[in-house]
Design a protein around this motif. Structure first.
Motif, mmCIF file in Angstrom:
data_model
loop_
_atom_site.group_PDB
_atom_site.id
_atom_site.type_symbol
_atom_site.label_atom_id
_atom_site.label_comp_id
_atom_site.label_asym_id
_atom_site.label_seq_id
_atom_site.Cartn_x
_atom_site.Cartn_y
_atom_site.Cartn_z
ATOM 1 N N ILE A 1 -5.249 0.272 -6.999
ATOM 2 C CA ILE A 1 -4.474 1.384 -6.426
ATOM 3 C C ILE A 1 -3.472 1.868 -7.482
ATOM 4 O O ILE A 1 -3.318 1.220 -8.525
ATOM 5 C CB ILE A 1 -3.783 0.956 -5.105
ATOM 6 C CG1 ILE A 1 -2.769 -0.176 -5.320
ATOM 7 C CG2 ILE A 1 -4.836 0.524 -4.076
ATOM 8 C CD1 ILE A 1 -1.980 -0.556 -4.060
ATOM 9 N N HIS B 1 1.448 3.990 -3.175
ATOM 10 C CA HIS B 1 0.834 5.313 -3.057
ATOM 11 C C HIS B 1 1.835 6.463 -2.978
ATOM 12 O O HIS B 1 1.456 7.620 -3.195
ATOM 13 C CB HIS B 1 -0.124 5.369 -1.848
ATOM 14 C CG HIS B 1 -1.457 4.761 -2.150
ATOM 15 N ND1 HIS B 1 -1.710 3.426 -1.977
ATOM 16 C CD2 HIS B 1 -2.603 5.301 -2.640
ATOM 17 C CE1 HIS B 1 -2.965 3.169 -2.340
ATOM 18 N NE2 HIS B 1 -3.525 4.284 -2.746
ATOM 19 N N ASP C 1 -7.075 -6.498 -7.182
ATOM 20 C CA ASP C 1 -6.241 -5.709 -6.277
ATOM 21 C C ASP C 1 -4.891 -6.290 -5.843
ATOM 22 O O ASP C 1 -4.499 -7.385 -6.230
ATOM 23 C CB ASP C 1 -7.078 -5.318 -5.062
ATOM 24 C CG ASP C 1 -7.022 -3.814 -4.808
ATOM 25 O OD1 ASP C 1 -6.214 -3.147 -5.451
ATOM 26 O OD2 ASP C 1 -7.764 -3.321 -3.949
ATOM 27 N N TRP D 1 0.835 -1.230 0.000
ATOM 28 C CA TRP D 1 0.000 0.000 0.000
ATOM 29 C C TRP D 1 0.858 1.264 0.000
ATOM 30 O O TRP D 1 0.742 2.105 -0.913
ATOM 31 C CB TRP D 1 -0.987 -0.059 1.174
ATOM 32 C CG TRP D 1 -1.899 1.129 1.275
ATOM 33 C CD1 TRP D 1 -1.674 2.267 1.996
ATOM 34 C CD2 TRP D 1 -3.161 1.312 0.627
ATOM 35 N NE1 TRP D 1 -2.723 3.140 1.851
ATOM 36 C CE2 TRP D 1 -3.653 2.584 1.017
ATOM 37 C CE3 TRP D 1 -3.938 0.534 -0.235
ATOM 38 C CZ2 TRP D 1 -4.877 3.094 0.571
ATOM 39 C CZ3 TRP D 1 -5.162 1.047 -0.676
ATOM 40 C CH2 TRP D 1 -5.607 2.303 -0.280
ATOM 41 N N ASP E 1 -4.561 8.727 -5.096
ATOM 42 C CA ASP E 1 -5.698 7.799 -5.083
ATOM 43 C C ASP E 1 -5.857 7.190 -6.469
ATOM 44 O O ASP E 1 -5.852 7.924 -7.468
ATOM 45 C CB ASP E 1 -6.981 8.588 -4.719
ATOM 46 C CG ASP E 1 -7.924 7.800 -3.848
ATOM 47 O OD1 ASP E 1 -7.988 6.574 -4.023
ATOM 48 O OD2 ASP E 1 -8.615 8.412 -3.011
#
Ligand code: F6P
Length: 491
Positions: A185, A118, A160, A114, A395
């Motif tokens: 993502i 990001h 995902d 994650w 995002d």
């Protein structure tokens, strides 16, 4: 494209295929509340967006059973028909032990992948034990899929970053199964991805898919560049394809949408109309202007930056004191991960500080709803707001922005939107801001509050047109069409 036309497409193109969706997050969670079992939809863009697709295709959805009553409602094959009130498809639950969940979900998925993808300056944590558990759980998901496929022709649609290795594990045993994966993502640039000690294994895993989807072309380009840099393989740029060991993976952008008509209908329903007034009363939202933020509590969403912008706005424009209330819904999430505990604490402290600094009598500028809310409540809040702020630092898409637009059947309301969301590429009529600049966000709030009604209507009408036409059925149809038109598809 609507539900019926998607149904027809699935029937025509995938009629004799078993359609299986696999994700970590399940679309319906059963929890004990006292002596009763309650079923909720999680605060997950993925789960809420894909539910109408599965309802249209009547397929099978395999996901982690995370509710404490999940096990009490399934049959002997761990299956349950959902949605509970009007069953349309089958959900099969996969059970994980505490240590599997900790290593695979908290650990490798949310402490490593994650933050890695990001790039919002939270340092990824790479632990070998988490990586081992990630592989083990990916194998477990693959095994459950394989048991379901048996000898059928199957199309498996993997979701995902939690399941990057599932396609590879399925294909080791069933090379002819068609798999597509959607990465919900962002995909970072190759320089950022390079720090992952298992970057090659992840790329290998993803390239076992026949089709790999991202929200934007920018993400596709980042992915191809990463593959180019780290793997020995052939990249056909004009075709957006990667060929490795004789296998081709098509890489394509498919911007995720929502069930626009369903959300608009919900917004107009008598129940939601009643809720608008109830919420106004319950939270004391009697001020002239209402601002809104709806998020999972996550450090990528820019919630502290947003609250600081409200604070600065009231400092710079004191004439709005007692006239503006900002409602922030923050759904607690991934709370076993330290970075999430920190962001929760930071938000709590900021809310207290800002309310103390500006509060006058009964009026407090920020109403913080720090819990899970039903979809009806979120739609009612969207209806009563004058503006909504989506200022994610990064995002993939952000469906809250699209849901806000779908809820505004009155064509009113302004959307302040981060330029670093996938949604910003489709919604240039929003007030686009740089979320790292508090001044920019303050200017966005001012513009939203002072925008003439005609201008708000014009912008909202355009955004509604876009969100309606790029809806979730279109998204699913584009993926199916891309697959079924490709060389590896056998009718
Ligand atoms: O944004 C990625 C994502 O998986 C979404 O698809 C989903 O909305 C969100 O994260 C939910 O996270 P979790 O399943 O960890 O609660």
């Amino acid at each position: 494209m609507d539900e019926e036309s998607l149904q027809e497409l699935v029937h025509d193109k995938l009629g004799d295929y078993l359609v299986i969706v696999v994700s970590n997050r399940e679309p319906y969670i059963h929890n004990w509340e006292g002596e009763e079992i309650k079923c909720v939809q999680p605060a997950s863009g993925l789960a809420i967006a894909l539910d109408p697709v599965l309802q249209a295709c009547s397929g099978l959805w395999i996901a982690h059973g995370s509710g404490d009553a999940d096990v009490d409602v399934v049959d002997e094959n761990n299956k349950i028909q959902v949605p509970p009130e009007t069953p349309r498809y089958t959900l099969k639950r996969v059970w994980l032990s505490k240590s599997e969940e900790e290593g695979y979900y908290d650990g490798f998925s949310n402490k490593a992948l994650w933050p890695l993808c990001h790039t919002v300056y939270v340092r990824p944590e790479f632990n070998k034990s988490d990586w081992d558990m990630y592989q083990k759980v990916n194998r477990l998901f693959a095994q459950v899929v394989i048991e379901e496929i048996n000898e059928h022709k199957a199309f498996v649609f993997i979701q995902d970053y939690h399941l990057a290795l599932v396609a590879q594990y399925i294909k080791e045993q069933h090379p002819n199964v068609i798999t597509a994966q959607f990465w919900h993502i962002p995909w970072p640039n190759s320089e950022a991805f390079r720090i992952c000690p298992w970057r090659e294994e992840i790329l290998h895993g993803l390239l076992a898919n026949d089709l790999l989807g991202f929200h934007t072309m920018y993400n596709c380009n980042n992915f191809l560049e990463t593959v180019d840099r780290h793997l020995e393989c052939k990249i056909e740029r004009e075709r957006y394809a990667v060929i490795k060991g004789g296998h081709t993976t098509l890489v394509r952008p498919f911007p995720l949408g929502i069930a626009f008509d369903k959300i608009s209908a919900r917004a107009n329903s008598r129940h939601v109309t009643r809720q608008v007034e109830q919420l106004r009363h319950f939270y004391g939202l009697g001020t002239e202007f209402i601002g809104l933020g709806i998020d999972r509590v996550d450090y990528t969403k820019g919630i502290p930056e947003r609250l600081k912008a409200v604070d600065r706005f009231l400092e710079e424009y004191p004439e709005y004191e007692e006239r503006l209330t900002f409602v922030q819904v923050g759904v607690p999430n991934r709370m076993r991960v330290e970075a999430y505990q920190r962001i929760n604490d930071e938000i709590d402290e900021l809310v207290d500080k800002i309310n103390w600094r500006h509060g006058i009598g009964r009026w407090k500028p920020i109403v913080y709803i720090n819990r899970h809310c039903l979809q009806d409540t979120l739609t009612a809040l969207s209806r009563l707001a004058d503006f909504c702020i989506v200022n994610s630092l990064q995002d993939g898409m952000n469906l809250v922005a699209k849901e806000f637009v779908a809820s505004r059947t009155d064509r009113d309301g302004a959307l302040i939107l981060s330029q670093f969301t996938g949604a910003a590429r489709e919604l240039p009529e929003a007030l686009l801001i740089n979320p790292y600049s508090i001044d920019d966000t303050v200017a966005g709030i001012k513009e939203a509050l002072e925008m003439p009604r005609g201008e708000r209507h014009k912008r909202m009408s355009r955004m509604r047109k876009t969100v309606r036409s790029n809806n979730i059925y279109n998204w699913a149809a584009s993926i199916i069409t891309e697959l079924t038109n490709s060389e590896f598809f056998e009718a």
